[in-house]
Design a protein around this motif. Structure first.
Motif, PDB file in Angstrom:
ATOM      1  N   CYS A  11      -6.263  -3.835  -4.787  1.00  0.00           N
ATOM      2  CA  CYS A  11      -5.188  -3.198  -5.537  1.00  0.00           C
ATOM      3  C   CYS A  11      -4.768  -4.028  -6.743  1.00  0.00           C
ATOM      4  O   CYS A  11      -4.984  -5.237  -6.794  1.00  0.00           O
ATOM      5  CB  CYS A  11      -3.987  -2.971  -4.618  1.00  0.00           C
ATOM      6  SG  CYS A  11      -2.838  -1.724  -5.236  1.00  0.00           S
ATOM      7  N   GLY A  66      -7.084   0.202  -6.277  1.00  0.00           N
ATOM      8  CA  GLY A  66      -5.697   0.609  -6.442  1.00  0.00           C
ATOM      9  C   GLY A  66      -5.140   0.302  -7.821  1.00  0.00           C
ATOM     10  O   GLY A  66      -5.405  -0.759  -8.395  1.00  0.00           O
ATOM     11  N   ALA A  71      -6.828   4.955  -6.022  1.00  0.00           N
ATOM     12  CA  ALA A  71      -5.525   5.111  -5.370  1.00  0.00           C
ATOM     13  C   ALA A  71      -4.427   4.676  -6.328  1.00  0.00           C
ATOM     14  O   ALA A  71      -4.521   3.613  -6.949  1.00  0.00           O
ATOM     15  CB  ALA A  71      -5.461   4.278  -4.094  1.00  0.00           C
ATOM     16  N   VAL A 120      -0.407   3.649  -6.733  1.00  0.00           N
ATOM     17  CA  VAL A 120       0.738   3.161  -5.968  1.00  0.00           C
ATOM     18  C   VAL A 120       2.028   3.545  -6.691  1.00  0.00           C
ATOM     19  O   VAL A 120       2.218   3.205  -7.868  1.00  0.00           O
ATOM     20  CB  VAL A 120       0.669   1.635  -5.779  1.00  0.00           C
ATOM     21  CG1 VAL A 120       1.908   1.123  -5.050  1.00  0.00           C
ATOM     22  CG2 VAL A 120      -0.592   1.253  -5.022  1.00  0.00           C
ATOM     23  N   VAL A 162      -6.091   9.229  -4.174  1.00  0.00           N
ATOM     24  CA  VAL A 162      -5.061   8.868  -3.200  1.00  0.00           C
ATOM     25  C   VAL A 162      -3.736   8.648  -3.913  1.00  0.00           C
ATOM     26  O   VAL A 162      -3.684   7.961  -4.940  1.00  0.00           O
ATOM     27  CB  VAL A 162      -5.436   7.579  -2.430  1.00  0.00           C
ATOM     28  CG1 VAL A 162      -4.294   7.144  -1.514  1.00  0.00           C
ATOM     29  CG2 VAL A 162      -6.711   7.769  -1.642  1.00  0.00           C
ATOM     30  N   GLN A 165      -0.435   6.831  -3.043  1.00  0.00           N
ATOM     31  CA  GLN A 165       0.128   5.886  -2.070  1.00  0.00           C
ATOM     32  C   GLN A 165       1.612   5.723  -2.365  1.00  0.00           C
ATOM     33  O   GLN A 165       2.005   5.221  -3.425  1.00  0.00           O
ATOM     34  CB  GLN A 165      -0.588   4.541  -2.160  1.00  0.00           C
ATOM     35  CG  GLN A 165      -0.089   3.513  -1.151  1.00  0.00           C
ATOM     36  CD  GLN A 165      -0.916   2.240  -1.204  1.00  0.00           C
ATOM     37  OE1 GLN A 165      -2.141   2.290  -1.310  1.00  0.00           O
ATOM     38  NE2 GLN A 165      -0.266   1.090  -1.125  1.00  0.00           N
ATOM     39  N   HIS A 181       5.177   4.081  -1.732  1.00  0.00           N
ATOM     40  CA  HIS A 181       5.610   2.759  -1.282  1.00  0.00           C
ATOM     41  C   HIS A 181       7.118   2.594  -1.264  1.00  0.00           C
ATOM     42  O   HIS A 181       7.621   1.476  -1.126  1.00  0.00           O
ATOM     43  CB  HIS A 181       5.000   1.683  -2.200  1.00  0.00           C
ATOM     44  CG  HIS A 181       4.221   0.639  -1.472  1.00  0.00           C
ATOM     45  ND1 HIS A 181       4.826  -0.407  -0.801  1.00  0.00           N
ATOM     46  CD2 HIS A 181       2.897   0.470  -1.307  1.00  0.00           C
ATOM     47  CE1 HIS A 181       3.900  -1.180  -0.267  1.00  0.00           C
ATOM     48  NE2 HIS A 181       2.716  -0.666  -0.549  1.00  0.00           N
ATOM     49  N   TRP A 235      -0.964   8.671   1.259  1.00  0.00           N
ATOM     50  CA  TRP A 235      -0.758   7.543   2.150  1.00  0.00           C
ATOM     51  C   TRP A 235       0.708   7.135   2.083  1.00  0.00           C
ATOM     52  O   TRP A 235       1.310   7.153   1.010  1.00  0.00           O
ATOM     53  CB  TRP A 235      -1.593   6.323   1.743  1.00  0.00           C
ATOM     54  CG  TRP A 235      -3.070   6.475   1.861  1.00  0.00           C
ATOM     55  CD1 TRP A 235      -3.786   7.598   2.199  1.00  0.00           C
ATOM     56  CD2 TRP A 235      -4.041   5.453   1.609  1.00  0.00           C
ATOM     57  NE1 TRP A 235      -5.128   7.340   2.188  1.00  0.00           N
ATOM     58  CE2 TRP A 235      -5.320   6.034   1.824  1.00  0.00           C
ATOM     59  CE3 TRP A 235      -3.958   4.122   1.224  1.00  0.00           C
ATOM     60  CZ2 TRP A 235      -6.501   5.304   1.660  1.00  0.00           C
ATOM     61  CZ3 TRP A 235      -5.124   3.400   1.060  1.00  0.00           C
ATOM     62  CH2 TRP A 235      -6.384   3.987   1.282  1.00  0.00           C
ATOM     63  N   LYS A 236       1.264   6.752   3.224  1.00  0.00           N
ATOM     64  CA  LYS A 236       2.638   6.246   3.234  1.00  0.00           C
ATOM     65  C   LYS A 236       2.641   4.795   3.684  1.00  0.00           C
ATOM     66  O   LYS A 236       2.102   4.459   4.741  1.00  0.00           O
ATOM     67  CB  LYS A 236       3.520   7.074   4.180  1.00  0.00           C
ATOM     68  CG  LYS A 236       4.977   6.597   4.224  1.00  0.00           C
ATOM     69  CD  LYS A 236       5.691   6.868   2.914  1.00  0.00           C
ATOM     70  CE  LYS A 236       7.139   6.349   2.937  1.00  0.00           C
ATOM     71  NZ  LYS A 236       7.229   4.921   2.578  1.00  0.00           N
ATOM     72  N   ALA A 237       3.231   3.936   2.859  1.00  0.00           N
ATOM     73  CA  ALA A 237       3.386   2.528   3.219  1.00  0.00           C
ATOM     74  C   ALA A 237       4.695   2.331   3.963  1.00  0.00           C
ATOM     75  O   ALA A 237       5.729   2.880   3.575  1.00  0.00           O
ATOM     76  CB  ALA A 237       3.365   1.665   1.964  1.00  0.00           C
ATOM     77  N   ASP A 288      -5.889  -4.001   2.678  1.00  0.00           N
ATOM     78  CA  ASP A 288      -5.480  -3.796   1.288  1.00  0.00           C
ATOM     79  C   ASP A 288      -5.071  -5.151   0.740  1.00  0.00           C
ATOM     80  O   ASP A 288      -4.166  -5.796   1.274  1.00  0.00           O
ATOM     81  CB  ASP A 288      -4.304  -2.808   1.277  1.00  0.00           C
ATOM     82  CG  ASP A 288      -3.886  -2.383  -0.123  1.00  0.00           C
ATOM     83  OD1 ASP A 288      -4.313  -3.027  -1.107  1.00  0.00           O
ATOM     84  OD2 ASP A 288      -3.111  -1.417  -0.240  1.00  0.00           O
TER      85      ASP A 288
END
Length: 226
Positions: A9, A29, A63, A65, A85, A87, A89, A110-112, A200
């Motif tokens: 990332c 990322g 991805a 973020v 993706v 993501q 955060h 995606w969920k962080a 990651d």
């Protein structure tokens, strides 16, 4: 047993990305949240175009973020940079994650989740809270609690909390990624002890704030050979 997935990332530089095309990386990322690694949609589009030149394995997926984005912001960005993706955060709710999935069906969500300590893990912010994301996301990612919420803290969390998270994620068929303080020297221990679906990394493969090809090569090698 499935091969552990690798996400690197915080990519910002085309030349750095070109130096990585021989590495079997699954996800690259790009940070759109406030961070020293933040890129613009146009920068991300330029970087994503380079992924088609990958030489090893399949083409990595892109991805993005985000921290508490709006649907309009996501739509405008995806019209410029084709992300695979999204993501999330921040404090995005399961309901918002469902809205994102419906609005952008071409992308995975995606969920962080931030992990600070055992007490936090056992609270509504931890694995008990994971249940509510079932059906709303495509994967979950555990990261070290960070007040800035965009990741890249460079610190690990209490890995002994991972099995409880894994149990919930597995029950719902959700891949579980681990982030936070990973580097070539400790990722082997994580994989041997907890066998996450993916890892990651960002600051752990940098030198002086810049992605280091030797560290990235060592990190990916240790993951893929485990």
């Amino acid at each position: 047993m499935a091969e552990t997935m690798v996400k690197i990332c915080g990519l910002q530089d085309v030349e750095v990305l070109k130096s990585m095309i021989h590495l079997p990386v699954d996800y690259i990322g790009f940070v759109f949240a406030p961070s020293r690694r933040k890129v613009s949609p146009a920068q991300a589009a330029e970087l994503i175009a380079e992924l088609g030149n990958w030489e090893t394995g399949g083409i990595p997926q892109a991805a993005g973020v985000f921290v508490n984005p709006g649907l309009k912001e996501l739509g405008e960005l995806l019209s410029i940079a084709a992300l695979d993706v999204i993501q999330l955060h921040g404090q995005e709710s399961p309901e918002f994650c469902r809205e994102v999935k419906l609005a952008f069906p071409e992308a995975k969500v995606w969920k962080a989740l931030s992990v600070s300590d055992q007490a936090h893990a056992e609270s509504g912010g931890g694995y008990a809270h994971m249940e509510s994301y079932a059906g709303a996301v495509d994967a979950l990612l555990l990261d070290t609690y960070d007040t800035h919420q965009s990741g890249g803290s460079g610190r690990t969390f209490a890995w002994e909390t991972i099995p409880a998270y894994r149990q919930v994620a597995a029950r719902h068929g959700l891949p579980l990624f681990i982030a936070g303080g990973l580097h070539p020297g400790n990722v082997g221990e994580l994989l041997a002890g907890y066998a996450p679906d993916g890892v990651d990394v960002s600051s752990g493969v940098e030198s002086g704030g810049i992605k280091d090809i030797a560290k990235m090569t060592a990190f990916v090698g240790r993951v893929k050979q485990s």
